[in-house]
Write an enzyme that holds these catalytic residues in place. Structure first.
Site, PDB file in Angstrom:
ATOM      1  N   LYS A  52      14.238  -6.900   4.542  1.00 17.71           N
ATOM      2  CA  LYS A  52      14.554  -5.946   5.621  1.00 17.71           C
ATOM      3  C   LYS A  52      15.864  -6.254   6.346  1.00 17.71           C
ATOM      4  O   LYS A  52      16.520  -5.334   6.837  1.00 17.71           O
ATOM      5  CB  LYS A  52      13.412  -5.920   6.650  1.00 17.71           C
ATOM      6  CG  LYS A  52      12.149  -5.234   6.149  1.00 17.71           C
ATOM      7  CD  LYS A  52      11.136  -5.144   7.279  1.00 17.71           C
ATOM      8  CE  LYS A  52       9.907  -4.383   6.848  1.00 17.71           C
ATOM      9  NZ  LYS A  52       9.042  -4.062   7.994  1.00 17.71           N
TER      10      LYS A  52
ATOM     11  N   TYR B  99      -3.330  -4.891   9.941  1.00 14.62           N
ATOM     12  CA  TYR B  99      -4.289  -3.911   9.403  1.00 14.62           C
ATOM     13  C   TYR B  99      -5.202  -4.507   8.326  1.00 14.62           C
ATOM     14  O   TYR B  99      -6.025  -3.798   7.753  1.00 14.62           O
ATOM     15  CB  TYR B  99      -3.585  -2.648   8.900  1.00 14.62           C
ATOM     16  CG  TYR B  99      -2.490  -2.890   7.886  1.00 14.62           C
ATOM     17  CD1 TYR B  99      -2.774  -2.966   6.530  1.00 14.62           C
ATOM     18  CD2 TYR B  99      -1.176  -3.056   8.290  1.00 14.62           C
ATOM     19  CE1 TYR B  99      -1.775  -3.203   5.610  1.00 14.62           C
ATOM     20  CE2 TYR B  99      -0.166  -3.287   7.379  1.00 14.62           C
ATOM     21  CZ  TYR B  99      -0.470  -3.362   6.034  1.00 14.62           C
ATOM     22  OH  TYR B  99       0.512  -3.599   5.126  1.00 14.62           O
TER      23      TYR B  99
ATOM     24  N   ARG C  64       0.835  -1.224   0.000  1.00 12.33           N
ATOM     25  CA  ARG C  64       0.000   0.000   0.000  1.00 12.33           C
ATOM     26  C   ARG C  64       0.857   1.257   0.000  1.00 12.33           C
ATOM     27  O   ARG C  64       0.328   2.375  -0.056  1.00 12.33           O
ATOM     28  CB  ARG C  64      -0.896   0.022   1.244  1.00 12.33           C
ATOM     29  CG  ARG C  64      -2.236  -0.596   1.055  1.00 12.33           C
ATOM     30  CD  ARG C  64      -2.195  -2.070   1.309  1.00 12.33           C
ATOM     31  NE  ARG C  64      -3.523  -2.667   1.122  1.00 12.33           N
ATOM     32  CZ  ARG C  64      -3.762  -3.952   1.259  1.00 12.33           C
ATOM     33  NH1 ARG C  64      -2.793  -4.783   1.538  1.00 12.33           N
ATOM     34  NH2 ARG C  64      -4.983  -4.421   1.095  1.00 12.33           N
TER      35      ARG C  64
ATOM     36  N   GLY D  75      -3.577  -1.623  13.192  1.00 16.96           N
ATOM     37  CA  GLY D  75      -2.226  -1.506  12.639  1.00 16.96           C
ATOM     38  C   GLY D  75      -2.075  -0.480  11.528  1.00 16.96           C
ATOM     39  O   GLY D  75      -0.956  -0.237  11.060  1.00 16.96           O
TER      40      GLY D  75
ATOM     41  N   ALA E   5       7.219 -12.679  18.712  1.00 15.32           N
ATOM     42  CA  ALA E   5       8.650 -12.361  18.876  1.00 15.32           C
ATOM     43  C   ALA E   5       9.343 -12.328  17.518  1.00 15.32           C
ATOM     44  O   ALA E   5      10.516 -12.655  17.402  1.00 15.32           O
ATOM     45  CB  ALA E   5       9.312 -13.389  19.800  1.00 15.32           C
ATOM     46  N   GLY E   6       8.616 -11.907  16.475  1.00 13.79           N
ATOM     47  CA  GLY E   6       9.193 -11.802  15.133  1.00 13.79           C
ATOM     48  C   GLY E   6       9.703 -10.396  14.878  1.00 13.79           C
ATOM     49  O   GLY E   6      10.031  -9.645  15.814  1.00 13.79           O
ATOM     50  N   GLY E   7       9.764 -10.023  13.596  1.00 12.52           N
ATOM     51  CA  GLY E   7      10.300  -8.726  13.208  1.00 12.52           C
ATOM     52  C   GLY E   7       9.504  -7.563  13.772  1.00 12.52           C
ATOM     53  O   GLY E   7      10.084  -6.577  14.265  1.00 12.52           O
ATOM     54  N   ALA E   8       8.177  -7.648  13.725  1.00 10.44           N
ATOM     55  CA  ALA E   8       7.349  -6.553  14.244  1.00 10.44           C
ATOM     56  C   ALA E   8       7.547  -6.404  15.746  1.00 10.44           C
ATOM     57  O   ALA E   8       7.649  -5.289  16.265  1.00 10.44           O
ATOM     58  CB  ALA E   8       5.878  -6.795  13.911  1.00 10.44           C
TER      59      ALA E   8
ATOM     60  N   ASP F  49       9.635   1.593  11.758  1.00  6.61           N
ATOM     61  CA  ASP F  49       8.462   0.844  12.230  1.00  6.61           C
ATOM     62  C   ASP F  49       8.126   1.176  13.689  1.00  6.61           C
ATOM     63  O   ASP F  49       6.952   1.305  14.048  1.00  6.61           O
ATOM     64  CB  ASP F  49       8.691  -0.666  12.090  1.00  6.61           C
ATOM     65  CG  ASP F  49       8.493  -1.151  10.657  1.00  6.61           C
ATOM     66  OD1 ASP F  49       7.895  -0.415   9.847  1.00  6.61           O
ATOM     67  OD2 ASP F  49       8.930  -2.283  10.350  1.00  6.61           O
TER      68      ASP F  49
HETATM   69  P1  NAP Z   1       7.215 -12.752  11.672  1.00 10.01           P
HETATM   70  O1  NAP Z   1       8.588 -12.217  11.915  1.00 10.01           O
HETATM   71  O2  NAP Z   1       7.026 -13.869  10.692  1.00 10.01           O
HETATM   72  O3  NAP Z   1       6.635 -13.235  13.103  1.00 10.01           O
HETATM   73  C1  NAP Z   1       5.402 -13.917  13.186  1.00 10.01           C
HETATM   74  C2  NAP Z   1       5.013 -14.100  14.653  1.00 10.01           C
HETATM   75  O4  NAP Z   1       3.717 -14.728  14.670  1.00 10.01           O
HETATM   76  C3  NAP Z   1       5.971 -15.006  15.434  1.00 10.01           C
HETATM   77  O5  NAP Z   1       6.082 -14.517  16.745  1.00 10.01           O
HETATM   78  C4  NAP Z   1       5.230 -16.344  15.398  1.00 10.01           C
HETATM   79  O6  NAP Z   1       5.534 -17.208  16.477  1.00 10.01           O
HETATM   80  C5  NAP Z   1       3.801 -15.885  15.515  1.00 10.01           C
HETATM   81  N1  NAP Z   1       2.876 -16.933  15.074  1.00 10.01           N
HETATM   82  C6  NAP Z   1       2.774 -17.485  13.837  1.00 10.01           C
HETATM   83  N2  NAP Z   1       1.833 -18.455  13.834  1.00 10.01           N
HETATM   84  C7  NAP Z   1       1.327 -18.515  15.095  1.00 10.01           C
HETATM   85  C8  NAP Z   1       0.351 -19.317  15.733  1.00 10.01           C
HETATM   86  N3  NAP Z   1      -0.350 -20.256  15.052  1.00 10.01           N
HETATM   87  N4  NAP Z   1       0.072 -19.094  17.024  1.00 10.01           N
HETATM   88  C9  NAP Z   1       0.752 -18.145  17.726  1.00 10.01           C
HETATM   89  N5  NAP Z   1       1.710 -17.364  17.192  1.00 10.01           N
HETATM   90  C10 NAP Z   1       1.999 -17.556  15.895  1.00 10.01           C
HETATM   91  O7  NAP Z   1       6.211 -11.609  11.218  1.00 10.01           O
HETATM   92  P2  NAP Z   1       6.306 -10.016  11.532  1.00 10.01           P
HETATM   93  O8  NAP Z   1       7.043  -9.358  10.449  1.00 10.01           O
HETATM   94  O9  NAP Z   1       6.740  -9.859  12.950  1.00 10.01           O
HETATM   95  O10 NAP Z   1       4.760  -9.589  11.363  1.00 10.01           O
HETATM   96  C11 NAP Z   1       3.781  -9.968  12.334  1.00 10.01           C
HETATM   97  C12 NAP Z   1       2.471  -9.264  12.042  1.00 10.01           C
HETATM   98  O11 NAP Z   1       2.658  -7.852  12.158  1.00 10.01           O
HETATM   99  C13 NAP Z   1       1.953  -9.506  10.614  1.00 10.01           C
HETATM  100  O12 NAP Z   1       0.562  -9.720  10.686  1.00 10.01           O
HETATM  101  C14 NAP Z   1       2.256  -8.223   9.880  1.00 10.01           C
HETATM  102  O13 NAP Z   1       1.301  -7.951   8.888  1.00 10.01           O
HETATM  103  C15 NAP Z   1       2.152  -7.200  11.008  1.00 10.01           C
HETATM  104  N6  NAP Z   1       2.981  -6.008  10.726  1.00 10.01           N
HETATM  105  C16 NAP Z   1       2.346  -4.811  10.628  1.00 10.01           C
HETATM  106  C17 NAP Z   1       3.084  -3.660  10.381  1.00 10.01           C
HETATM  107  C18 NAP Z   1       2.357  -2.342  10.271  1.00 10.01           C
HETATM  108  O14 NAP Z   1       2.932  -1.387   9.753  1.00 10.01           O
HETATM  109  N7  NAP Z   1       1.149  -2.228  10.770  1.00 10.01           N
HETATM  110  C19 NAP Z   1       4.485  -3.727  10.262  1.00 10.01           C
HETATM  111  C20 NAP Z   1       5.106  -4.972  10.402  1.00 10.01           C
HETATM  112  C21 NAP Z   1       4.334  -6.102  10.622  1.00 10.01           C
HETATM  113  P3  NAP Z   1       6.711 -18.327  16.344  1.00 10.01           P
HETATM  114  O15 NAP Z   1       7.982 -17.608  16.705  1.00 10.01           O
HETATM  115  O16 NAP Z   1       6.309 -19.358  17.323  1.00 10.01           O
HETATM  116  O17 NAP Z   1       6.713 -18.813  14.934  1.00 10.01           O
END
Ligand code: NAP
Length: 278
Positions: free
Chosen positions: A69, A223, A19, A244, A133-136, A106
């Site tokens: 990233k 979001y 977007r 978000g 505990a991922g990137g966000a 971010d």
């Molecule tokens: P990521 O690095 O892939 O991390 C994903 C997270 O989700 C990990 O902590 C993972 O846990 C957890 N997860 C996945 N499947 C799960 C399940 N079934 N039950 C419980 N936890 C689960 O992704 P990310 O980049 O951090 O993004 C995470 C979210 O934030 C996404 O929805 C993304 O769209 C959103 N986001 C929004 C913005 C914004 O500007 N609004 C910016 C960045 C991200 P494990 O470690 O156990 O796999």
């Protein structure tokens, strides 16, 4: 008259869903600037060439999205200290001498989205629970720490990742087991979902809110949809909520400022244009 035409864009793979062009091209029009913001589909093995090409093509810089990233950092001449701690960059600014500077906005976007919703919001108002505990999560937790958070309960499905982040970031972050996610909400002032659970196409986040104080703010990094099942449940029991979209919009503002020289605002026309695409 200044004839400078300023170009920027976002590199990702895939990138068609981004977007960011809607946001930046809205601001370019609004401020009557000569410029454009495009989509750059860059396969991972081409990232180095694409980043070096920014300078060769005379671009002001670019944003980076999945999966670039982390890898993009190694091509920078300088990386903002905060982005170094986050371990990722989402913005490149090409300097006048051609040097490539990397930033991560971010966390700025996240904090600003909370302040837009609650101008008097404070990070030290009470315990904060972060799910994921991922990137966000890295960006959100670090920005909350820098803002003065005194207690952050970090809870992730894979405990080892939460523990590793707690070890790396130190006080005030404490890792909890996923099974403790319901009870750990007791006394919290802020609950953050930074997992992908509740996103379009994913199951909803499995967390029960009965221990969460009614005064707590509930925020979701997701979001799409704008109101996740978590936010709907929180709103229905009377908690204030933040989606978000504000994080996405606010992270774009410092990048636009760096490239185009104007710090833009988020107006209703922009929010409506974006919301139509969700
Ligand atoms: P990521 O690095 O892939 O991390 C994903 C997270 O989700 C990990 O902590 C993972 O846990 C957890 N997860 C996945 N499947 C799960 C399940 N079934 N039950 C419980 N936890 C689960 O992704 P990310 O980049 O951090 O993004 C995470 C979210 O934030 C996404 O929805 C993304 O769209 C959103 N986001 C929004 C913005 C914004 O500007 N609004 C910016 C960045 C991200 P494990 O470690 O156990 O796999």
């Amino acid at each position: 008259m200044d004839n400078t035409f300023i170009m920027a864009g976002v590199m990702g793979w895939p990138v068609a869903h981004s977007r960011s062009p809607i946001i930046h091209n809205h601001w370019i029009r609004q401020h009557q600037l000569r410029g454009a913001y495009g989509l750059f589909p860059v396969e991972p093995h081409n990232l180095g060439d694409a980043i070096r090409g920014l300078k060769a093509l005379g671009l002001a810089g670019c944003n980076l999205t999945i999966p670039h990233k982390v890898a993009a950092m190694s091509y920078m001449d300088w990386v903002q200290p905060l982005a170094q701690r986050m371990g990722a960059i989402n913005t490149i600014v090409v300097q006048a001498d051609g040097a490539l500077h990397g930033f991560n906005n971010d966390g700025f976007g996240y904090l600003q989205s909370l302040r837009d919703a609650q101008p008097h919001w404070r990070a030290d108002a009470g315990p904060i629970v972060v799910l994921g505990a991922g990137g966000a999560a890295r960006a959100i937790v670090l920005s909350l720490m820098d803002e003065g958070a005194t207690e952050i309960r970090l809870i992730n499905r894979t405990f080892g990742k939460a523990q590793a982040l707690a070890d790396e970031f130190g006080t005030p972050v404490q890792a909890f087991d996923w099974s403790e996610r319901h009870a750990a909400l007791a006394g919290a002032a802020l609950l953050v979902n930074s997992t992908n659970q509740g996103m379009h196409g994913q199951p909803e986040l499995d967390v029960q809110l009965h221990e969460l104080p009614m005064t707590a703010l509930v925020s979701d990094a997701i979001y799409v949809p704008l109101e996740t099942p978590l936010l709907a449940a929180a709103r229905q029991r009377g908690n204030a909520t933040v989606n978000g979209l504000g994080m996405l919009l606010n992270q774009a503002r410092p990048a636009f400022h760096a490239w185009f020289g104007v710090m833009p605002d988020i107006d209703d026309t922009l929010v409506k244009a974006l919301t139509k695409t969700l």
